[in-house]
Every structure is written in C-alpha cells, then in structure tokens.
Design an enzyme around this catalytic site. Structure first.
Site, PDB file in Angstrom:
ATOM      1  N   ASP A   1       7.928  -0.043  -6.233  1.00 56.46           N
ATOM      2  CA  ASP A   1       6.801   0.510  -5.470  1.00 56.46           C
ATOM      3  C   ASP A   1       7.276   1.746  -4.735  1.00 56.46           C
ATOM      4  OD1 ASP A   1       3.881  -0.608  -4.236  1.00 56.46           O
ATOM      5  OD2 ASP A   1       4.957   0.830  -2.970  1.00 56.46           O
TER       6      ASP A   1
ATOM      7  N   ALA B   1       7.067   5.400  -9.858  1.00 56.17           N
ATOM      8  CA  ALA B   1       7.218   4.662 -11.112  1.00 56.17           C
ATOM      9  C   ALA B   1       7.497   5.585 -12.288  1.00 56.17           C
ATOM     10  CB  ALA B   1       5.964   3.839 -11.377  1.00 56.17           C
TER      11      ALA B   1
ATOM     12  N   ASP C   1      -0.038  -2.221 -11.299  1.00 54.30           N
ATOM     13  CA  ASP C   1      -1.089  -2.379 -10.291  1.00 54.30           C
ATOM     14  C   ASP C   1      -1.070  -1.190  -9.336  1.00 54.30           C
ATOM     15  OD1 ASP C   1      -3.069  -3.453  -8.747  1.00 54.30           O
ATOM     16  OD2 ASP C   1      -1.804  -4.930  -7.757  1.00 54.30           O
TER      17      ASP C   1
END
Ligand SMILES: Cc1cc2nc3c(=O)[nH]c(=O)nc-3n(C[C@H](O)[C@H](O)[C@H](O)COP(=O)(O)OP(=O)(O)OC[C@H]3O[C@@H](n4cnc5c(N)ncnc54)[C@H](O)[C@@H]3O)c2cc1C
Lengths: 539, 535
Positions: B342, B377, B397
C-alpha cells in the site's frame, strides 16, 4: 538623485528580451535564492571554434581506415548502425562532443535522466522501413501476426495526459485553449483542421504524397512546392484565418519544430508539421514515443548496437580533402584529449556534420556546394525539483505549454516513470525565434547563467504558485546552431538537394540536408549515406 | 497610433441617454478606465478562484474542473447578453452590480469551503455560485461601456476598454499565482478581491455623481457598498476560524480521528457503534456493511484459485491498507504468506495500531504471516516485485480511477505487470467501481484485463453504503464462476449467493468500451463523465 542599480535594470531587459514584452511591467524582479546550477556544454565551444582557423599543423600520424564517419549525432550514428548491420567491420566514427548524440544529447543527475535537446519521436509508419527496423531491434515496436500492423510498446508511447496549456492563469487540457473560445474561433479551428486533412490526402502529379516523411519522398510537383514561396503567416492570411488562438497555435508549432515565427517559416514546412505524421485523412496522427532521457535513449541504443569501441569522442575534425587521384579522401582530426593531430586516409567518408561546417572543412573538391542555411539558436534548461509544484486546473502533463509566451514551456522528464511524487526534472525550451539567426545567436552567447536561470524561474513561478519552494537547481545549455531554419524559399531552391549528392568519396548525411531538424530526417540521411557507401565500394 | 478621444457624442448616444435629462460635463475618462482595469482584474481572479477551489476540493478530477471554468465563461456571456435588458439607470445598476460582485465573489471561497461539508449538494452549490459570479461579472463591462459611450467614439471605446480589460486579465493571471495564493490563500484572497470591488463601487458613486439623475439614490448605494466593505473586512479578520469550522461539518457524523498523510486526508467518523473511513473525503467503508464488500472481494477469487489447482498459500494484496481484505484472506487456513503493498504508511500504521480499525480487521496486520510494504504498486511491480516470487491469489483494491495517477493502475500495462507475479494456476480479483453508476467504466476495466491476456469473469455485490459494486475475477486459464465455498464463518456469502453475483441484470450488462492504456487513460474520462452525472 538615486540611480537604479544597474544589475536589476539589465536583468529586466534580459527578461523582456527572452520572455517578451508582457514582462516589462514586472516590478519585483524574481531572484533565485538557494538555486544552484551552471552553464552546461556538451562540446567545448572553444575547441569547436578552432574549426574555423585553417590549421597549418602537420599531422604526427597517418592511418588508413576504410570508412570514416564524421559526427556522432543521429545521422552519423544511423549510418554506423546500418554499416554495422550490413556486416562492415572496419569503420571509425569521430565526434567532437564528450559523448555521442549531438542535438539529441541527454544528461543524468541523482539517478534521474533528462534530455538536453530532442525529446520525442513520432511513431513511424511503414514509409520509414529502416527506422521501424531499428525500433524493432529494441522491442519498441512489433508486428501483429494477423494483420501485419505495427504495434508500439505501451510504456514507450507517451502516456496520457500528453499536453496542457496555461491560459489566463489556468491549465487546460490539450494545446488549443478551448475555454471561452467564441464559436467563430472554434469554426476557424475546425476549418483549419479540414484544410490540413485535405493536405494529408493530396498527391502530386507524380503520384507521391505532398507532405510526408522522409521529405525526400515528397512529391516534386511544382504546384505543391510553390507553398515554399509563401510564409506560413501569409498562407493563414490568404485563407482568412485570423482567430488569435489559432494563430497562436500555429506560432507555437513553428517555434516548436523549427525555432521560427510563422512570418518567416516556409508554409510548406509549417504545413508539413501538421500533415506529415498522419497516414490518411481522418486517421489519428502518429503517437509520440518518448523516454526520460528523450531521444538520448535512442542515442544510447544506437551506440549499444554499433559498439562503443568504434566511437571516438572529443575528436575535432579540421579538414577533409581529396587524397591522391581523388578516389580516396584525407581527413585531418585533432584529438582534444592528447592534442595530437592525425590524418586518416579513407576509401569513403560519411560527412554527418552540420552543413555550415562545409565552408571551413571541405577543400580541394570540384563542384563543392556551399550550403549554409540559417540555424535557430535554442536555450534549454533542466530544472531539478524536490517535489511536484501545484497546478491550478488540468494536472501536470508530459508537455506543458504556456500560451502567449516566447518559450515553449516545459516537458516533464520523469513523465514515463509514472511517479506522481518526489523529485523530478523539467526540461524547459526557449527557441530564439525573434531576430535574425545571427543576432539571436549573439544574444544567446552573451547570456550568463544568472540571467538565463532567473528568466526560467520567473516564468515557471508565474504559472506555479509554489514553484520556488520546490526548485533546487537550474542547469542551462545554449545551442548556438540548434536547428536548421526552414525559412521561406529555402527548401526547394536546389542548393539543399545538390548538397546531399556525394563529392567523390565523400557522402553527406545530416538532418539539415532536409531543411528541417527532425530525428526521422537525420536517420534517413544516415542510412541513405551508408547505403551509398555500400553500393559504391567493396570492402 | 491611437486617436485622441472624441468628445462630440456619436449619433446613437443622442438617441439613448445614460440617464434621463443628463447633459453634464464629460467623465474623467482615465478614472473610468482605471475602474475597468480593476474590474477586469477582479473578474478573472474570481474565475481562477473557482477553478482552483474546484481542483483543490475535487482533486485532480479533470472533467469537474473544466466544467467549472466552462460554466463561468458561459455565465459571463449570459451576463453580457442580459445587460441589454437594463434600459435606464445604467449607473445605478452598475454600482449595485459592483456591490453584488463584491459580496458574492468576495465571500465565494469561504462560502464554498463551508458548503463542501454538505457533500450531497456541494456540486449544485458550486455551479450555482460560479454561475452567479460569472453572470454578474459579465454584466460589468457592457454596462461600463454604455456609461463611457458619451466620452469616446465607439471604435475607440472598444479598443480602449478591450486593451485595459486584457491588461487586467494579464495582471490577474500573474498576481494570482505569484502573490494572492501564496500570500493570502484562497479564502482571504477572494475577500481581498471582493474588497477591491467594493471600493470600486464606492468610488463609482463619486465618479458618476454628475451624471446621475437623483443624487439621493447615490447616497443609498454608497451606504450599501460600505456595508459590503465592512462585512468583507470582518471576514478577513475571522478567515482562519472559518476554515477550521468547515472540516467538522464535512462529514455526516462526528470526526473521531483525522490525519493528513503526504498522500491523502484520512478521517474516521463515528455514530453509535458504527464508524466510517474517508480517504480524501471519499467513503472507503462503513463498519456496518464492509463485510459484504470484503467477503465479495476475497472469497470468490480464493475459490477459483483453489479450483484451478493453486495451493492458496501465497497471497498478494495491492492497495487495501485498511487490513480488512487481509482479515478475510487469513480465514483460509492454507495461507502461509500475505504481502500487502500500500502506498501510504500512515494508513497501514493506523490499520495496525488504531484501536477502532485494528479491532475491525481483527488485528490482521499483526499476524506473523502478514508483511507490509509501502510503495506505489506500479513502481513496485516494475522494479523488484519478481524477487517475491509468484502468488496464488492477488487482490487489487485501489481507490476508483478518478485521476490519472489512479487510472494508470487500471491499464493493460499494469495488468501485464501483475501477471508477472501471478502463479500459473492463480487468480486475481480487481475492485472495479459501480457497474450501475459507472457502467462504461466498469466494463472498460473488464475489457482491459482481458486485453492484457487474461480470462475474466465479471461479478458484483450489493453494499448498501456504496450501492451496487463491481469486481472482476481473472486467471491465465479459462474458468467458470466459482461454485464452492469452504466453511469459513462468513456473514454475507453462501454458495448460492456467490453464484448469483455473476449474473448481470439489464441495467448493468456489458457495454462497448475502449481498452484503457497508459497512452490514452480513457477510463479516467469515462469515470469522470459517469460519476458527475450522478453527483
Ligand atoms: C533543443 C532542441 C530540441 C529538439 N527536439 C527535437 C525533438 O523533440 N524531436 C526531433 O525529432 N528532433 C528534435 N530536434 C532536432 C534534432 O536536431 C534532430 O532530431 C537530430 O538529433 C539531428 O541529428 P543530426 O545528426 O542531423 O545533427 P547533430 O545533432 O547536429 O549532429 C552533428 C554532430 O556533429 C558533431 N560535430 C560538429 N562539428 C564537428 C567537428 N568539426 N568534428 C567532429 N564532430 C563535429 C556535433 O558535435 C554533433 O554531435 C531538436 C533539436 C534541438 C536543438
């Protein structure tokens, strides 16, 4: 009586001179606190000037080399690539700069790469087979099995958002500021696009396209070439294009591609900018390929393909003349590192130096053509930033253009890395388009780092409120002979074409032989000259 | 060369007088031009403030921003057109409009910041304010031109007013970024410009005194303008209190925790036993129904991976820093390793240590099988991810693609990078916005994943606090929608519910879209257009 401090006075003059009259009212002159930086040179200017003094020195060594390539810009490197691919082993490339690349040079600092000159290449189509072949070699493009269509690598095509324009205090998407444009202005934009679309489809009496790449493939039809007798501004006038925004867009285009104002640009060249990168009317124009190092990435690949061992840098070519019966040539070259003067006897020479050097370097050839076109001086600055300044409006794009400015704005060198935060480099471009090439060059030469960097900072701070908090360093490079200028009437007079023909064993290759400084043209002339060499000699 | 002003009134002017019975001496033209200049400067600054505000509060959401500017500019056109309905009493109207611009424009930034709290109707308010200011500003110059009509000849008048107008715009566009925003900020900046307008209003009552029919009206106008001026000055003094006030009101429930990380504003709100997480004012989850979302996000993919023969030992989560997806993953006993990537360390630290959240995610980030990496990411996948080996299940997500920096995480390039770490028999799941509200966006994600070379199964689930939500399941090999669920203590999914998620009713069924690539970022456009239709 108190006199104004002389420095601030001249600094403002410089600002107005570089950025335009709208800066005349700027009261508080921007200082650039805590900014470091320097004037950067890719080649030693002092050394280059020695080219103009006829040397009387006697070479200490004479060597025989089958093929010598003079100049390691794109044209010279493309020639080397083609020779190497064709199995030629024995050739040498001589380049004045500290590294190959010429006007496609790039730099690196703190792990970030950035261009110093050319920064993009429109993705070529099948009309440029050699260039496609080169790009295939490095995986930039592949051919779809089913259709045979070219497919470009997603990471090398310029990522969205591509362009934005700073107009009246806000950034807008695209190059043309549509916000607030009157219906009449939009109608003109549409009409202009239709005119360009028509030109894309036009073919001459000889069946060739009017405006295409490479330029050598364009139609010879005199009706089409007559466009070269007209300036881009006159062409717009004749078709009643008077919308200020459209005129600005064309002005931007001419300065971007040629470093010229529309009033001096050949309409043929100006329209070529808009029409040549599209294959057929109604098709989208070619997408751009770009890298953090700009076209410096392509330089690196060419060097890799050819092998660095064949390239000799910091070599100043001082003369080229016929040797013996004139079937061979003799090249005089100064090694700037050892200060040693060598003579090379070559079967074939590929002269990939800018054409203005011909008058100083070529001697003893019959029918030598003195091709000395004008060149636009350019100022390029690389601005190093700690983090990304804030923008009002459309978010930061790859190309960030400032409406109404003398500069072209900036390109974000880290755009293709997809990092939205952290350090970045902005490459700022300022073509010196407003005067004759010679006086602009003089103005550029006299410019100090402090003057140049404060102009750059002033302009960028005017479109980003927190620019100064983030800027750390501004490096400046001056290109005295940045780009050949396609002025009205210079393209089809005949001299340019004659200059591209071989002189005995000497073959010519430089983008200025096309009258326009484009990667595609440099590459075309490089491979063409290499083919001439291969056709003419057995080695 | 500019011509000298012509003082003989042009033909038209005798037909329509400024004020009935007026035949006073000519105006002080330089002073009026100075007023034009100030008005033009203020006018553009309001536009800039509206634009800046829109991009600050709405993020770099592109369409919103251009619409704001578009509305402002057309409103100016509307104002200019409306000016012809003002028949007599031009001077009085002009002063009134000046005071109105000062009041509405000057308080606009403060007002909109406050209004932003009431999320549900912020957009109409924003556009309404922009429309109003634009219309008022559009009225100014045409009215002034009419006032000046007796002083200059028409051609000359237009040239002069336009030049001064242009100069004003130029000054505004330089002053705004260089002085106003850095020195005053938006709220005070707007107030300051409003004060300028109020001063112009007051000044005009003196300037035009000679050509006004009933001087008593003027006194009243002057009092009005002074009143506005004082109001704005008070605003200047209390600007800080005003901005502090606004955030608490932004959320429907009281804020229990708020922190600004370099990447986003993280806010928890609470009412009774329920709490919500907002990231940059977008609702991330509500504790009451987040189980529906996270069960639907994780378990169908786990079933497919198991069905394809993956051991379901190694799981990668991209985004999802709240630890809730990890909670669901850890329900599978076969899992040996979970890697959570994250962007925001503040978020993942909160997920581990902030009691409210750590309780909800059942302290999933404390589990020894879980490792957290804070990175972008895309950058992580492009450099070094392969050293981590391949994963049986990958859960993606991210926030919805409302900006280019998020849109890149939904491109063919991104899904090709993901494939490099997807096990041969593995599966991946992508949260893909609402197929009901953003139908084209949803199917664009589906098409993009399949264009990247994977086989896909689209599905959706109902999460009341979000609405109808979409996901995409994908794998290297063709596969059927999952039918088996292990016994996992779930609150939402049953085998039959799960099967029903793969059925799309008519109003969410597939539509034609382009593929989202780095070089077109078409999804950001779809998404902006679709969500702005609803909100
Ligand atoms: C600021 C700037 C931006 C540009 N941007 C773009 C762009 O985005 N896209 C694009 O397509 N084009 C761009 N161009 C045009 C660019 O010039 C061409 O793309 C291309 O690099 C030209 O290559 P060339 O080999 O023809 O010429 P050059 O680059 O001029 O190469 C000539 C070489 O000869 C060397 N040389 C000169 N004299 C001697 C000597 N006596 N002895 C030895 N060596 C010598 C020089 O050092 C140089 O390396 C840009 C140019 C400039 C200046």
């Amino acid at each position: 009586m108190v006199l104004k401090p002389a420095l601030s006075f001249t600094r403002r003059d410089v600002l107005v001179g570089l950025l335009g009259a709208s800066w005349a009212g700027c009261r508080r002159l921007p200082s650039s606190p805590e900014l470091s930086g320097e004037l950067v040179e890719t080649t030693s200017a002092a050394l280059a000037h020695r080219m103009r003094e006829r040397t009387t020195l006697v070479p200490t060594r004479t060597e025989e080399v089958p093929v010598v390539i003079l100049g390691g810009g794109i044209a010279g490197l493309a020639a080397a690539w083609w020779l190497q691919k064709s199995g030629i082993e024995r050739f040498e490339l001589l380049e004045l700069g500290r590294a190959p690349g010429g006007t496609s040079a790039s730099g690196v600092r703190d792990g970030l790469e950035f261009p110093w000159g050319a920064h993009y290449l429109p993705s070529p189509g099948d009309s440029q087979p050699e260039l496609v072949q080169f790009l295939e070699q490095f995986g930039t493009v592949s051919r779809r099995e089913a259709s045979g269509a070219l497919e470009y690598s997603e990471t090398e095509l310029c990522a969205a958002p591509k362009e934005r324009v700073y107009f009246r205090g806000i950034w807008f998407e695209g190059l043309y500021p549509r916000a607030g444009a009157s219906p009449a202005e939009l109608e003109q934009l549409g009409r202009f696009e239709r005119e360009v679309d028509t030109l894309i489809g036009v073919r001459g009496g000889d069946g060739r396209r009017a405006l295409a790449l490479p330029i050598a493939e364009c139609s010879d039809d005199p009706k089409l070439r007559a466009l070269d007798e007209l300036s881009m501004a006159e062409w717009l006038d004749r078709l009643d294009f008077d919308s200020p925004r459209l005129r600005w867009l064309v002005d931007y285009a001419c300065r971007d591609d040629f470093g010229l104002r529309p009033s001096e640009t050949s309409a043929w060249a100006g329209l070529h900018y808009f029409a040549a990168r599209t294959d057929a009317p109604d098709e989208d124009s070619a997408e751009f390929l770009t890298w953090p190092a700009g076209n410096g990435e392509l330089v690196r690949r060419l060097v890799k393909a050819v092998g660095a061992s064949r390239m000799h840098c910091e070599q100043l070519v001082l003369g080229v003349e016929p040797e013996g019966d004139g079937r061979r040539a003799r090249v005089l070259v100064l090694d700037a590192k050892s200060n040693e003067l060598r003579a090379l006897i070559a079967e074939r020479v590929i002269y990939a130096l800018p054409s203005f050097t011909r008058r100083y370097l070529l001697s003893g050839f019959e029918n030598s053509v003195d091709y000395h076109p004008p060149y636009a001086p350019w100022l390029v600055a690389n601005v190093h930033l700690k983090d990304r300044p804030r923008s009002v409006g459309f978010p930061t794009a790859w190309d960030n253009v400032i409406y109404g400015s003398n500069s072209l704005g900036y390109v974000v060198a880290t755009h293709q890395l997809h990092r939205e935060r952290g350090p970045t480099v902005w490459t700022y471009y300022l073509p010196m388009a407003d005067r004759s090439a010679a006086s602009a060059r003089a103005q550029l030469e006299s410019l100090s780092w402090a003057d140049a960097s404060s102009a750059v900072v002033a302009e960028l701070a005017s479109c980003h409120p927190d620019f100064r908090e983030h800027a750390r360093r501004v490096d400046v490079l001056k290109w005295g002979h940045g780009m050949v200028r396609p002025e009205v009437g210079t393209l089809f007079g005949g001299t340019r074409q004659a200059a591209a023909r071989p002189l005995g064993p000497v073959h010519f290759a430089h983008s200025d032989l096309s009258g326009m400084a484009l990667f595609e043209e440099a590459f075309f002339h490089g491979t063409r000259a290499a083919k001439e060499v291969l056709g003419g000699v057995r080695l | 060369m500019t011509e000298a002003p012509v003082h003989t009134p042009p033909l038209e002017a005798t037909a329509e007088r400024l004020e009935p019975g007026d035949s006073g001496p000519p105006l002080n033209a330089a002073a009026v031009l100075a007023a034009v200049f100030l008005i033009a400067t203020c006018g553009l600054i309001y536009e800039l403030i509206a634009g800046t505000l829109a991009s600050y509060v709405l993020g770099d959401s592109v369409t919103q921003f251009s619409t704001v500017i578009g509305v402002y500019l057309s409103a100016m056109g509307l104002g200019a057109w409306l000016s012809k309905f003002i028949g007599s009493g031009v001077v009085v109207r002009f002063v009134e409009i000046e005071s109105a611009v000062a009041l509405v424009g000057g308080t606009s930034a403060a007002f909109l910041f406050l209004a932003y709290s009431h999320l549900s109707f912020f957009h109409p308010l924003l556009y309404g304010t922009v429309l109003l200011i634009g219309t008022l500003v559009g009225l100014e110059i045409p009215l002034l031109m009419r006032i000046l009509k007796d002083t200059y000849e028409l051609k000359d008048l237009i040239a002069r007013v336009l030049t001064v107008d242009y100069l004003g715009a130029l000054v505004a566009s330089l002053a705004f970024p260089m002085f106003l925003v850095p020195k005053l900020g938006l709220v005070r900046g707007a107030l300051a410009v409003g004060i300028l307008n109020a001063l112009v209003a007051i000044w005009s009552t003196y300037l035009f005194a000679r050509i006004v029919h009933r001087p008593a009206r003027l006194v009243l106008l002057r009092v009005e303008a002074f009143f506005v001026l004082i109001l704005l000055l008070v605003g200047m003094v209390f600007a800080d209190e005003l901005t502090a006030l606004s955030e608490d009101e932004m959320y429907p429930d009281p804020i229990v925790f708020a922190e600004t990380s370099p990447y986003q504003r993280i806010v928890f709100t609470r009412s009774g036993s329920q709490f919500q997480l907002f990231l940059s004012s977008h609702l991330q989850f509500a504790s009451g129904d987040e189980h529906r979302y996270h069960e639907a996000l994780v378990h169908p993919g786990a079933s497919v991976a198991a069905g394809l023969g993956a051991p379901l030992e190694r799981v990668l989560v991209l985004g999802g820093g709240d630890g809730l997806a990890v909670r669901e993953i850890l329900k599978h006993d076969s899992v040996r390793k979970v890697l959570l990537v994250d962007l925001d360390p503040v978020m993942t630290t909160l997920a581990r240590d902030f009691p409210l959240l750590a309780e909800l995610n059942q302290r999933s980030l404390h589990d020894p099988r879980v490792r957290v990496t804070n990175a972008d990411a895309m950058t992580w996948l492009a450099s070094g991810a392969e050293a981590e080996g391949r994963f049986d299940l990958i859960i993606i997500d991210f926030p919805d693609p409302n900006s280019f920096s998020l849109g890149k995480l939904y491109t063919t390039r991104f899904y090709r990078l993901v494939q490099r770490v997807l096990a041969e028999n593995g599966a991946l799941v992508v949260q893909a916005t609402s197929p009901l509200i953003a139908r084209r966006s949803y199917w664009c994600v589906v098409r993009t994943i399949s264009a990247s070379g994977l086989h896909v199964q689209p599905y959706h689930a109902n999460v009341p606090s979000f609405g109808e939500w979409g996901f995409v399941l994908a794998a290297r090999r063709p596969f059927d929608p999952p039918s088996e669920l292990p016994d996992l203590e779930l609150r939402f999914l049953t085998e039959r519910t799960m099967a029903s998620l793969f059925d799309f009713p008519r109003d969410m069924s597939e539509v034609e879209t382009e593929v989202n690539r780095l070089n077109n970022q078409i999804l950001v456009q779809y998404y902006g257009a679709e969500w702005s239709r609803w909100y």
